[in-house]
Write a protein that holds these residues in place. Structure first.
Motif, PDB file in Angstrom:
ATOM      1  N   SER A 191       2.130   6.493  -6.982  1.00 13.83           N
ATOM      2  CA  SER A 191       1.055   7.373  -7.454  1.00 13.83           C
ATOM      3  C   SER A 191       1.434   8.843  -7.291  1.00 13.83           C
ATOM      4  O   SER A 191       1.206   9.658  -8.194  1.00 13.83           O
ATOM      5  N   ILE A 235       2.321   1.722  -3.472  1.00 14.80           N
ATOM      6  CA  ILE A 235       1.286   2.240  -4.371  1.00 14.80           C
ATOM      7  C   ILE A 235       1.128   3.743  -4.180  1.00 14.80           C
ATOM      8  O   ILE A 235       1.084   4.507  -5.146  1.00 14.80           O
ATOM      9  N   ASP A 286       0.820  -1.210   0.000  1.00  9.72           N
ATOM     10  CA  ASP A 286       0.000   0.000   0.000  1.00  9.72           C
ATOM     11  C   ASP A 286       0.856   1.263   0.000  1.00  9.72           C
ATOM     12  O   ASP A 286       0.520   2.256  -0.658  1.00  9.72           O
ATOM     13  N   LYS A 290      -0.347  -1.742 -11.629  1.00  9.94           N
ATOM     14  CA  LYS A 290      -1.752  -1.604 -12.043  1.00  9.94           C
ATOM     15  C   LYS A 290      -2.462  -0.521 -11.237  1.00  9.94           C
ATOM     16  O   LYS A 290      -3.185   0.310 -11.787  1.00  9.94           O
ATOM     17  N   GLU A 291      -2.236  -0.508  -9.930  1.00 11.36           N
ATOM     18  CA  GLU A 291      -2.914   0.450  -9.043  1.00 11.36           C
ATOM     19  C   GLU A 291      -2.382   1.876  -9.179  1.00 11.36           C
ATOM     20  O   GLU A 291      -3.129   2.831  -8.980  1.00 11.36           O
ATOM     21  N   SER A 292      -1.101   2.016  -9.501  1.00 11.46           N
ATOM     22  CA  SER A 292      -0.479   3.349  -9.499  1.00 11.46           C
ATOM     23  C   SER A 292      -0.263   3.938 -10.889  1.00 11.46           C
ATOM     24  O   SER A 292       0.044   5.120 -11.009  1.00 11.46           O
ATOM     25  N   ASP A 333       0.763  -5.785  -9.226  1.00 12.71           N
ATOM     26  CA  ASP A 333      -0.363  -5.110  -8.560  1.00 12.71           C
ATOM     27  C   ASP A 333      -0.086  -3.618  -8.365  1.00 12.71           C
ATOM     28  O   ASP A 333      -0.954  -2.783  -8.609  1.00 12.71           O
TER      29      ASP A 333
END
Length: 160
Positions: free
Chosen positions: A27, A23, A20, A53-55, A50
């Motif tokens: 970001s 990420i 987390d 993909k999220e950031s 992951d």
């Protein structure tokens, strides 16, 4: 161009920065229009997919040692815990943001190319390979905020 090395090896679990947090950091750096690339070994492959993909950051997979070194040579700043990437970054004279908690920071010489960030706890440099009941914080590495890392990345880039 900024490399985020999410790996630490299998033995020193306290050195891991949580997914987390990676990420959030990736970001934040992407929002500033930096090219952010995740790097790591086979143990980090799934998490790196992951995080990318999220950031919205890049991840190109797992490389041989030689290709990993070549990849790291392309970056302006490397953010890493104490790991192979740290040692390669020093050898390549890259700007480094080193996340450290289990080792004595005086063991590292950055050659004027970076900064060492540590959690604000009195138990730093415990040399433990896992958390235990004596730890003041589980996953103390996460006490280093993405904002703090971002600030140091910006300082390194602006001072360069």
């Amino acid at each position: 161009r900024i490399a985020l090395n999410t790996g630490t090896g299998e033995f020193w679990r306290p050195r891991l920065y949580s997914k987390d947090r990676w990420i959030e950091l990736a970001s934040r750096l992407k929002e500033r229009d930096f090219t952010v690339v995740l790097v790591g070994g086979p143990s980090e492959d799934e998490d790196n997919q992951d995080i990318a993909k999220e950031s919205g950051s890049e991840y190109f997979g797992v490389f041989s040692y030689r290709d990993f070194i070549g990849l790291l040579s392309l970056f302006d700043v490397i953010v890493t815990s104490v790991s192979f990437a740290f040692h390669v970054g020093v050898g390549l004279k890259k700007q480094l943001v080193l996340l450290n908690n289990v080792f004595n920071k005086r063991e590292f010489y950055m050659y004027g190319n970076g900064v060492i960030l540590e959690p604000d706890l009195p138990c730093v440099m415990c040399y433990k390979n896992d958390f235990d009941s004596a730890c003041l914080a589980v996953n103390c590495m996460d006490l280093i905020t993405p904002e703090t890392i971002e600030r140091e990345v910006l300082r390194l880039i602006c001072d360069d």
